[in-house]
Motif scaffolding. Structure first.
Motif, mmCIF file in Angstrom:
data_model
loop_
_atom_site.group_PDB
_atom_site.id
_atom_site.type_symbol
_atom_site.label_atom_id
_atom_site.label_comp_id
_atom_site.label_asym_id
_atom_site.label_seq_id
_atom_site.Cartn_x
_atom_site.Cartn_y
_atom_site.Cartn_z
ATOM 1 N N SER A 1 0.873 -1.316 -0.119
ATOM 2 C CA SER A 1 -0.046 0.228 0.059
ATOM 3 C C SER A 1 1.078 1.243 -0.034
ATOM 4 O O SER A 1 0.562 2.116 -0.749
ATOM 5 C CB SER A 1 -0.875 0.052 1.077
ATOM 6 N N LEU B 1 0.472 4.265 -2.968
ATOM 7 C CA LEU B 1 0.267 5.731 -2.540
ATOM 8 C C LEU B 1 0.952 6.381 -2.890
ATOM 9 O O LEU B 1 0.862 7.585 -3.631
ATOM 10 C CB LEU B 1 0.198 5.814 -0.860
ATOM 11 N N ASP C 1 -1.136 -13.726 3.974
ATOM 12 C CA ASP C 1 -2.478 -13.095 4.433
ATOM 13 C C ASP C 1 -2.525 -12.029 3.125
ATOM 14 O O ASP C 1 -1.899 -11.104 3.104
ATOM 15 C CB ASP C 1 -2.179 -12.310 5.719
ATOM 16 N N HIS D 1 -4.172 -9.944 1.537
ATOM 17 C CA HIS D 1 -4.947 -8.848 1.753
ATOM 18 C C HIS D 1 -4.536 -7.886 0.443
ATOM 19 O O HIS D 1 -5.134 -6.853 -0.061
ATOM 20 C CB HIS D 1 -5.086 -7.903 2.691
ATOM 21 N N GLU E 1 -6.910 -7.962 -2.420
ATOM 22 C CA GLU E 1 -7.902 -7.008 -2.300
ATOM 23 C C GLU E 1 -7.768 -5.630 -2.783
ATOM 24 O O GLU E 1 -8.691 -5.105 -3.336
ATOM 25 C CB GLU E 1 -8.279 -7.133 -0.694
ATOM 26 N N LEU E 2 -6.544 -5.002 -2.111
ATOM 27 C CA LEU E 2 -6.304 -3.555 -2.537
ATOM 28 C C LEU E 2 -6.106 -3.455 -3.897
ATOM 29 O O LEU E 2 -6.856 -2.332 -4.566
ATOM 30 C CB LEU E 2 -5.042 -3.138 -1.602
ATOM 31 N N ALA F 1 -9.430 -3.770 -5.695
ATOM 32 C CA ALA F 1 -10.458 -2.357 -5.383
ATOM 33 C C ALA F 1 -9.946 -1.226 -6.179
ATOM 34 O O ALA F 1 -10.749 -0.574 -6.756
ATOM 35 C CB ALA F 1 -10.405 -2.332 -3.762
ATOM 36 N N LEU F 2 -8.726 -0.975 -6.200
ATOM 37 C CA LEU F 2 -8.307 0.305 -6.791
ATOM 38 C C LEU F 2 -8.267 0.046 -8.277
ATOM 39 O O LEU F 2 -8.399 1.015 -9.080
ATOM 40 C CB LEU F 2 -6.691 0.465 -6.267
ATOM 41 N N HIS G 1 -7.797 3.353 -10.866
ATOM 42 C CA HIS G 1 -6.536 4.193 -10.542
ATOM 43 C C HIS G 1 -5.277 3.447 -10.854
ATOM 44 O O HIS G 1 -4.413 4.014 -11.208
ATOM 45 C CB HIS G 1 -6.251 4.341 -8.836
ATOM 46 N N PHE H 1 -5.879 9.592 -9.167
ATOM 47 C CA PHE H 1 -5.963 9.381 -7.739
ATOM 48 C C PHE H 1 -6.049 10.539 -6.965
ATOM 49 O O PHE H 1 -5.293 11.615 -7.289
ATOM 50 C CB PHE H 1 -4.756 8.580 -7.400
#
Lengths: 199, 228
Positions: free
Chosen positions: A114, A118, A137, A139, A142-143, A146-147, A152, A176
């Motif tokens: 992440s 960013l 894990d 995740h 998922e990020l 989603a983005l 983006h 973004f």
């Protein structure tokens, strides 16, 4: 996600400037390792896709990833490979900060951390993210999804990377939003009993 | 013997009931209104790596002339987080010189509750050690110096921040002043909470997420868009 060509939208985004020539690609795997991504970006299908899009210089922050360093030469800036027809490659493990590298890049291919996401989207630079499927894990996936859904960035997998590079149209990426500090400031002011927001 | 057992059971029941009564309720918290000129002390746990970056981004958005003194809590050996906190303070001091004369921040170091790759067998020991250090800073020190750790404590993971939450509840159990606890889930968490998020959600005064998908029905939580 498919990205049909649409020349009418080519100037719609702030990300792609018509004056900017595509030259540099940065690949980053973050603080650990991602063997499959490093090996893939050094493989012919990805290099061919990059050449086809006009990129001529590939920088790889490989962390502790393992890859075949045959044909590379150790120089001051890292492991270097200069090819006669195509792409100059530089591979190194870590730098204290990647900010400067992001700025130099015309395209960033990254693991789905992440922090990197960013930093790169805020510059902004076109971004392809490849979540590491071997993480327990996951995740990151998922990020990335989603983005990607919000437009983006472009999520990809290691095997789909050549296709992602070929079909990515910078102008179709949705800018973004910039950092908005007022959200948290107002939340905390409210929580601590400051009713007026300007003090 | 039976009498002792009954006494012990009654005591435990009292503590559990007291703890239960302390748990944040779903109702909206009405803060004591402060004049804009009054300061508010702030503490933030920097959990290294991405946790530290997000926490410092959140802190950077605050008015430093309002939120002071500031306490940055870092895990033992996490020099990078301490450096990043000091760097943020320098940047803030450069853009708003009036406050820099106070230079009102400190960095506290606490032992890790659990090291990376540490076996589960020895975790209770290091966690206890970490808890003792937190109790010292959150409970004991404020009694001696009559200056509480902070009025608000920001948490965003990982494990060691749970220990800070436990120490805060110790204060509440004893009726001592305690910081308001605010947990901010990471921007990286889209559809599932992190382990520390799941653990802390029932205990913190405010639980903030950055993706609306995380606000399940009947669970407390706040969503204000992306905060970092």
């Amino acid at each position: 996600m498919s990205e049909p060509l649409s020349p009418s939208q080519a100037s719609a985004s702030a990300i792609e400037s018509p004056l900017r020539t595509r030259t540099n690609v940065l690949v980053t795997v973050g603080s650990t390792r991602f063997d499959a991504l490093v090996q893939a970006v050094l493989s012919e299908p990805v290099l061919a896709a990059l050449r086809a899009r006009g990129y001529s210089r590939l920088t790889v922050q490989c962390g502790n990833s393992e890859f075949d360093a045959n044909g590379f030469e150790q120089q001051e800036e890292g492991l270097v490979q200069t090819t006669e027809n195509g792409i100059d490659i530089v591979v190194w493990k870590f730098r204290p900060s990647l900010e400067e590298e992001y700025e130099k890049a015309d395209l960033v291919i990254s693991h789905a951390g992440s922090g990197t996401i960013l930093d790169v989207l805020r510059l902004p630079r076109p971004l392809i993210v490849v979540p590491n499927p071997t993480l327990l894990d996951n995740h990151q996936q998922e990020l990335a999804d989603a983005l990607g859904l919000l437009g983006h960035l472009r999520p990809s997998t290691v095997s789909e990377l050549p296709q992602a590079i070929e079909t990515l149209r910078d102008s179709k990426l949705v800018p973004f939003p910039p950092f908005n500090g007022s959200r948290f400031r107002e939340l905390l002011d409210e929580e601590m009993g400051y009713v007026d927001s300007d003090g | 013997m039976v009498a002792w057992l009954l006494c012990a059971a009654a005591l435990i029941a009292c503590v559990v009931l007291r703890l239960y009564s302390l748990l944040p309720k779903g109702t909206i918290h009405k803060a004591r209104i402060r004049p804009g000129t009054q300061s508010c002390s702030l503490a933030v746990f920097l959990g290294s790596g991405g946790h530290t970056s997000e926490a410092l981004t959140l802190v950077s958005s605050l008015d430093f002339t309002r939120y002071f003194p500031r306490t940055y809590i870092v895990s033992e050996g996490d020099i990078l987080s301490a450096r990043k906190a000091a760097a943020l303070e320098r940047v803030k001091a450069a853009v708003s010189p009036p406050y820099s004369v106070h230079a009102p921040y400190r960095i506290l170091t606490i032992p890790r509750a659990r090291r990376v790759h540490q076996t589960l067998l020895t975790t209770p020991l290091t966690a206890a050690c970490s808890l003792l250090a937190c109790l010292y800073h959150v409970t004991l020190c404020p009694i001696w110096t009559s200056a509480p750790l902070a009025e608000v404590l920001l948490l965003n993971g990982p494990g060691t921040c749970f220990v800070l939450c436990v120490a805060t509840y110790f204060n509440r159990l004893l009726g001592l002043p305690s910081p308001r606890l605010i947990y901010i889930e990471s921007f990286a968490r889209v559809r599932s909470l992190s382990l520390s998020g799941k653990l802390l959600r029932p205990f913190v005064d405010r639980f903030v997420v950055q993706w609306e998908t995380l606000l399940q029905r009947d669970k407390r939580g706040d969503y204000r868009g992306w905060l970092v």
